[in-house]
Design a protein around this motif. Structure first.
Motif, PDB file in Angstrom:
ATOM      1  N   UNK A 146       1.031  -1.544   0.026  1.00  0.00           N
ATOM      2  CA  UNK A 146       0.252   0.080   0.178  1.00  0.00           C
ATOM      3  C   UNK A 146       1.141   1.660   0.095  1.00  0.00           C
TER       4      UNK A 146
ATOM      5  N   UNK B 217      -0.675   3.981  -1.242  1.00  0.00           N
ATOM      6  CA  UNK B 217      -1.951   5.098  -0.802  1.00  0.00           C
ATOM      7  C   UNK B 217      -0.944   5.909   0.595  1.00  0.00           C
ATOM      8  N   UNK B 218       0.024   5.391   0.769  1.00  0.00           N
ATOM      9  CA  UNK B 218       1.426   5.635   2.393  1.00  0.00           C
ATOM     10  C   UNK B 218       1.750   6.965   1.606  1.00  0.00           C
TER      11      UNK B 218
ATOM     12  N   UNK C 220      -1.103   9.564   1.767  1.00  0.00           N
ATOM     13  CA  UNK C 220      -1.015   9.807   3.860  1.00  0.00           C
ATOM     14  C   UNK C 220       0.162  10.797   3.928  1.00  0.00           C
TER      15      UNK C 220
ATOM     16  N   UNK D  83      -0.475  14.452   3.221  1.00  0.00           N
ATOM     17  CA  UNK D  83      -1.777  15.116   3.228  1.00  0.00           C
ATOM     18  C   UNK D  83      -0.492  15.756   5.263  1.00  0.00           C
ATOM     19  N   UNK D  84      -0.397  14.732   5.483  1.00  0.00           N
ATOM     20  CA  UNK D  84       0.297  14.817   7.074  1.00  0.00           C
ATOM     21  C   UNK D  84       1.455  15.851   7.143  1.00  0.00           C
TER      22      UNK D  84
ATOM     23  N   UNK E  82      -0.167  19.212   6.469  1.00  0.00           N
ATOM     24  CA  UNK E  82      -0.940  19.497   8.149  1.00  0.00           C
ATOM     25  C   UNK E  82       0.479  19.519   9.525  1.00  0.00           C
ATOM     26  N   UNK E  83       1.471  19.161   9.410  1.00  0.00           N
ATOM     27  CA  UNK E  83       1.562  18.599  10.714  1.00  0.00           C
ATOM     28  C   UNK E  83       3.706  19.402  10.374  1.00  0.00           C
TER      29      UNK E  83
ATOM     30  N   UNK F  59       5.432  10.341  12.367  1.00  0.00           N
ATOM     31  CA  UNK F  59       4.478   9.378  13.168  1.00  0.00           C
ATOM     32  C   UNK F  59       5.402   8.750  14.213  1.00  0.00           C
TER      33      UNK F  59
ATOM     34  N   UNK G 226       4.773   4.925  15.715  1.00  0.00           N
ATOM     35  CA  UNK G 226       3.912   4.516  15.692  1.00  0.00           C
ATOM     36  C   UNK G 226       2.867   3.888  14.358  1.00  0.00           C
TER      37      UNK G 226
ATOM     38  N   UNK H 137       1.927   0.153  12.217  1.00  0.00           N
ATOM     39  CA  UNK H 137       0.203  -0.601  11.727  1.00  0.00           C
ATOM     40  C   UNK H 137       0.158  -0.064  10.480  1.00  0.00           C
ATOM     41  N   UNK H 138       0.471   0.310   9.739  1.00  0.00           N
ATOM     42  CA  UNK H 138      -0.103   1.411   8.723  1.00  0.00           C
ATOM     43  C   UNK H 138       0.779   0.593   7.400  1.00  0.00           C
TER      44      UNK H 138
ATOM     45  N   UNK I 147      -3.242  13.005  12.409  1.00  0.00           N
ATOM     46  CA  UNK I 147      -3.408  12.291  11.473  1.00  0.00           C
ATOM     47  C   UNK I 147      -3.326  10.990  11.182  1.00  0.00           C
ATOM     48  N   UNK I 148      -2.548  10.716  12.364  1.00  0.00           N
ATOM     49  CA  UNK I 148      -2.122   9.275  12.139  1.00  0.00           C
ATOM     50  C   UNK I 148      -3.476   8.457  12.059  1.00  0.00           C
TER      51      UNK I 148
ATOM     52  N   UNK J  99      -4.403   5.822   8.999  1.00  0.00           N
ATOM     53  CA  UNK J  99      -4.829   4.427  10.004  1.00  0.00           C
ATOM     54  C   UNK J  99      -6.451   3.546   9.167  1.00  0.00           C
TER      55      UNK J  99
ATOM     56  N   UNK K 140      -6.303   3.750   5.596  1.00  0.00           N
ATOM     57  CA  UNK K 140      -4.878   2.668   5.089  1.00  0.00           C
ATOM     58  C   UNK K 140      -5.281   1.351   5.567  1.00  0.00           C
TER      59      UNK K 140
END
Lengths: 657, 390
Positions: free
Chosen positions: A83, A86-87, A90, A93-94, A97-98, A121, A124, A127-128, B183-184, B188, B191
């Motif tokens: 993925x 898609x990652x 993400x 986007x993050x 934002x961050x 992140x 953490x 798990x993505x 955002x996480x 999550x 995904x």
């Protein structure tokens, strides 16, 4: 798909000087590129060999390093993230934002997406990730090394530590090159090899080397290794989904598998498939063939020279593979193997890193090698299907488990004694004897007994008392007992067993040899049946959708009825192996006697020569079935010659005896 | 003011059902506004300080049969409170509150959607029993009350049909405004459930029962996909609550070839809900009947353009133009949803207006403020007067 290696210097010791050499030791895992990174303050280093599958450009070079004002972050990554697109989205986007700025991507690789996920992140993010991986991320900002291994353990990761250095690598060979971690043998691990033919859990043959178990992550600092944590579980069973019907479950399963196969065909190199003609590989091919951009899918199988049908329960795969290939319109390449493959057993053991006593590994190697020669760099495999959907004989045998508890202890004890009287040359008698010899064990241990090839009492009798030096053989079952105990009360016995299958048999046996053998050929193997969404769905299936009477993978078979011929779907199950029983008693008989001679065993000091002699005798008389444990003893001796006697293993060509 | 809330059960952190949660959140909002608030509930546990000036006390008993200890404490101690606010339609605690009212307590009843016309309609034993209870028992309770609260105009109209003497007021539900999802958590959610960023994704969150009318939305999906082939429908909720209905939905999904277009994401906790709102483009609630669905308010508060059916009884919000109402029919639902997907500006405007509306009228602070004015009998808060029913 690559090989990785790295270290953290402990307690201000100097950096390891052998990182490059350790990296070279796994050159076979990554013939396309290599790289090395040393922390500017020499606190840590990572290196890797690359087999380029995604983003073949130099932008995919590893270690991939990102500089921040507080320090550098470097990643080495072995595997694939399915993925990753898609990652990346993400992350974009993050990041806005961050961090308030867009990401300036250097290339299109999945590793870069993982690196950015970490930057955004931290740990953490684990798990993505949907994929198979083992990775190390050195974070120079905090002085921490993060190690993680995927949910099912498709990719290997070993670690070792001494007073100076903590090291990790994709293969034990590289670890042993990295530093002197000691080569003292682990008696419990050896007992486990003999009993299970692999070591379940974290142990390896060497006391100093441990596996990072699947789904675990750990952080290492110059102060040492912190406690590992589990970021994902292989199987998590909840209550079965009562709303599912046979039709809707079959539809959903078919859809999920199709999606998984298509997702796992993402590659910038040619993709092919194993095709044994069994349900798992045939199903994968059925979906893969429609996703090849117009070219015919190239599939690979093997044929066994001179093995008559029916021998050792042997059913030829090849006619089924040919039938499926014709039915689905794919190219089939057959690789022929025979007893001469025994000459490569020693090489196999060296390559596997662990003395796994399963000649099926060599079949996998020959197929990967042939595929690689034809320019195929990725093969799809059906591994995992039996472990998540109930495909082994033991799953059927387990259905009688509730009845055992009805029997009084005295009856069960009698049945156990009866098992000794059954002659093991007949396959049925062999299986019955195996079932009965654990009749008086408690229920949890009985579940584990299905994985045993040799009774622990027999194993204990094989090990030399001096070698055991206080190690308790009842620890042999410890990792599996712990895994059984972790499950919620009320978990159905079949689900308990599937949990053991995926945690240990799949990770420590099937996936280990699949990785090591494919990497030896410079080829990546992917396992679509272990797609997370698909696996999560299987955990919601009622038990009778998986095992219905004698029919294992029942719902999977129903799901594939529209796509595969019925005689392929409902064919008898065969292994991926060779007629080892026959070989050890005929073609390899001399090698057995030489490799396990009294003199050799006495010099090695692991096994009690008398115990081994007795086991071989009982096996040849048919009183016990110890083919595979005897082969395991040979593999252990061979492994010791390569890894203990010869210094650093070089994959040199040796033969038994 | 000193306010006593009576509720059949209250388990902070493990609320079962919406009423418990709503009472606790309302009480907290009142406490924050400066009122002295107590919640009395049936159960077993220590006196708990829920928040500023907000206490929770338990009394032994059973929900269905009431609590004699609570009743006695109420009759003996009602004078300590300025008013009693009872939330127990069809339960004995409402009777206890009426007894207190007959001894001079100011009592208000909150029906919480239990008198939704849809639930009382028909000749099934459950419906008949409910109607008999309302006319025989609940009406007598209401007769001695200072006021009765309905969540929506429709429920107020139903309460009027009961014929009680007390005035009826429309007091909608409230929610606690949540910060945007991390955002996480959003990454999550997207995904893990394979929800593409920025895609045409419809969200439903709630109990998955026939009453929610999800089959209409599923029927609408192929029509939506004619225009937006990648459109997805995310369903958040427990598949175990109405197994037969879920089975029928599965069969419908299979028959329509929509397996790849539906994401069952299971029960969503607060973090999961926020991540879902942040991951989807539109919220739809095609229910036959609702009190006032919190999920609708939460989606609106998250800025999602929202499509409801008349059974959601959101007519005030519909009149305010802050959500779209569609007939409960696949074609109409498809039209409404497609229009919002096609016009992103309009969808964004609707989402922003919905958020503003909820912030103004449906935070617990806003609800507590309205209740305060009702309790104080301020003249500008007029009781509900229904349009005559023909």
């Amino acid at each position: 798909m690559c090989g990785i290696v790295g270290f953290v210097s402990l307690r201000d010791n100097p950096a390891s000087r052998h990182l490059a050499a350790a990296n070279n030791r796994i050159a076979h895992r990554g013939p396309d590129d290599s790289g090395l990174y040393l922390d500017p303050r020499q606190r840590a280093g990572v290196a890797m060999r690359r087999l380029a599958i995604l983003d073949l450009s130099p932008a995919g070079h590893q270690p991939m390093v990102w500089s921040e004002p507080e320090g550098e972050v470097a990643i080495v990554f072995n595997g694939e993230i399915y993925n990753y697109r898609e990652l990346r989205a993400e992350c974009e986007i993050a990041a806005l934002k961050l961090r308030g700025v867009p990401i300036a991507w250097r290339g299109t690789s999945d590793t870069e997406a993982v690196l950015w996920a970490y930057l955004l992140w931290g740990k953490a993010m684990l798990p993505l990730l949907d994929g198979m991986f083992a990775m190390g991320i050195w974070d120079g900002r905090s002085g921490r090394m993060l190690l993680a291994r995927d949910r099912f353990g498709v990719k290997p990761l070993y670690w070792a530590a001494n007073r100076r250095v903590f090291g990790f690598a994709s293969e034990i060979k590289a670890l042993l090159e990295l530093d002197d971690f000691g080569r003292e043998l682990d008696p419990i691990a050896i007992g486990q090899y003999v009993s299970f033919l692999y070591t379940p859990g974290q142990r390896t043959m060497l006391r100093s080397v441990r596996k990072l178990e699947p789904g675990l992550a750990v952080e290492v600092t110059p102060g040492g290794m912190e406690a590992p944590w589990r970021f994902t579980r292989a199987l998590e069973f909840g209550p079965p989904d009562r709303a599912l019907t046979e039709e809707t479950a079959a539809d959903k399963l078919r859809h999920l598998l199709k999606t998984a196969v298509h997702r796992q065909m993402v590659a910038d190199v040619p993709v092919g498939a194993f095709l044994s003609g069994g349900l798992d590989s045939s199903s994968i091919v059925a979906f893969a063939r429609t996703h090849t951009n117009g070219s015919r899918l190239r599939c690979f199988t093997f044929g066994r020279k001179g093995v008559p049908e029916g021998q050792e329960g042997y059913v030829a795969d090849l006619p089924y593979a040919e039938r499926v290939a014709q039915h689905l319109g794919v190219d089939l390449h057959t690789i022929w193997v025979g007893p001469e493959m025994a000459e490569r057993f020693a090489w196999m053991v060296a390559q596997l890193d662990e003395p796994q006593a399963d000649p099926a590994s060599l079949n996998a190697f020959y197929i990967c090698q042939a595929a690689r020669e034809q320019g195929v760099k990725v093969l799809l495999s059906g591994a995992g299907g039996d472990d998540i959907l109930s495909g082994y004989r033991r799953h059927y045998a387990l259905m009688s488990e509730p009845y055992w508890s009805w029997l009084p202890d005295v009856v069960r004890g009698g049945l156990r004694m009866m098992s000794g009287a059954l002659h093991r040359k007949n396959p049925f008698a062999r299986r019955l004897a195996k079932a009965l010899q654990y009749a008086d064990w408690p229920q949890g241990d009985r579940l584990i007994s299905y994985f045993l090839w040799l009774h622990p009492d027999l194993t204990a009798g094989l090990l030399a008392p001096d070698f055991m030096a206080g190690a308790r053989t009842d620890n042999l079952l410890a990792p599996m007992r712990a895994a059984v105990a972790e499950l919620p009360p009320g978990t159905h016995p079949l689900n308990r067993m599937l949990n053991l299958d995926t945690r240990f048999f799949l990770a420590d046996h099937n996936l280990n040899y699949t990785d090591k053998m494919s990497m030896a050929a410079g080829l990546e193997v992917r396992v679509p049946l272990l797609d997370p969404e698909l696996v999560n769905f299987t955990t919601t299936l009622p038990v009778d959708f998986k095992q219905r009477g004698r029919t294992g993978k029942w719902i999977f078979k129903k799901a594939m009825e529209p796509l595969l011929p019925a005689d392929v779907i409902y064919r008898p199950k065969t292994g991926f192996g060779v007629p080892l029983r026959r070989w050890l008693q005929h073609e390899l008989r001399t090698q057995v006697d030489d490799t396990l001679s009294d003199a050799v065993l006495r010099r090695r000091g692991i096994f009690d020569p008398e115990g081994v002699r007795r086991l071989i005798k009982l096996d040849r008389e048919g009183a016990v079935d110890a083919t595979y444990p005897i082969f395991a003893l040979m593999c252990i001796e061979t492994w010791c010659r390569t890894y203990v006697d010869a210094g650093i293993p070089g994959g040199r060509e040796t033969v038994f005896a | 003011m000193k306010i006593l809330h009576l509720v059949y059960e209250c388990l902070p952190g493990a609320y079962r059902g919406g009423v418990q949660k709503m009472v606790a959140e309302l009480a907290l909002a009142q406490g924050c506004r400066g009122d002295e608030v107590e919640i009395w509930a049936i159960g077993d546990g220590p006196v708990t300080q829920l928040g500023p000036r907000t206490l929770l006390r338990y009394f032994p008993g059973r929900i269905r049969w009431g609590s004699s200890a609570l009743r006695q404490a109420l009759l003996a101690g009602h004078a300590r409170f300025d008013l009693i606010h009872s939330h127990n339609t069809f339960l004995p605690l409402n009777v206890a509150a009426a007894q207190a009212a007959r001894r001079g307590a100011a009592v208000y009843y909150h029906a919480h959607g239990a008198l939704d016309p849809q639930l009382l309609r028909g000749w099934g034993p459950k419906e008949v029993k409910k109607r008999l209870y309302v006319s025989g028992m609940e009406r007598r309770n209401y007769d001695v009350a200072q006021g009765i609260f309905g969540l929506t105009e429709a429920e107020c109209a139903q309460l009027q049909l009961v014929g009680a003497k007390a005035p009826i007021f429309e007091v909608g539900n409230g929610i606690v405004l949540q910060p945007p999802a991390e955002s996480l958590a959003v990454a999550n959610f997207r995904l893990v459930h394979r929800v593409p960023y920025g895609g045409q994704v419809i969200l439903f969150i709630g109990r998955i029962t026939h009453k929610k009318g999800l089959h209409h939305l599923i029927d609408a999906l192929p029509r939506i996909r004619e225009r937006f082939p990648e459109a997805l429908f995310v369903i958040g909720g427990d598949r175990e609550q109405d197994v037969e209905y879920v089975r029928a939905l599965d069969q419908q999904i299979s028959a329509l070839g929509l397996i790849d277009a539906i994401r069952w994401v299971g029960f969503l906790d607060e973090v999961g809900k926020r991540a879902a709102f942040a991951s989807c483009r539109l919220f739809a609630h095609p229910s036959y009947s609702e009190g006032m669905a919190l999920a609708i308010l939460e989606a609106m508060a998250a800025g999602l353009p929202t499509v409801v059916t008349p059974g959601c009884y959101m007519s005030a919000a519909v009149r305010a133009g802050v959500l779209t109402e569609s007939a409960q029919d696949a074609g109409r639902l498809a039209e409404a949803i497609t229009a919002l997907f096609a016009n992103q500006e309009a969808a964004a405007r609707l989402g922003a207006a919905g958020r503003e509306y909820v912030q103004k009228y449906h935070t617990w602070d806003a609800v507590a403020g309205r209740l305060d004015r009702i309790y104080r009998k301020e003249p500008e808060v007029a009781p509900f007067i229904a349009t005559p029913v023909s």
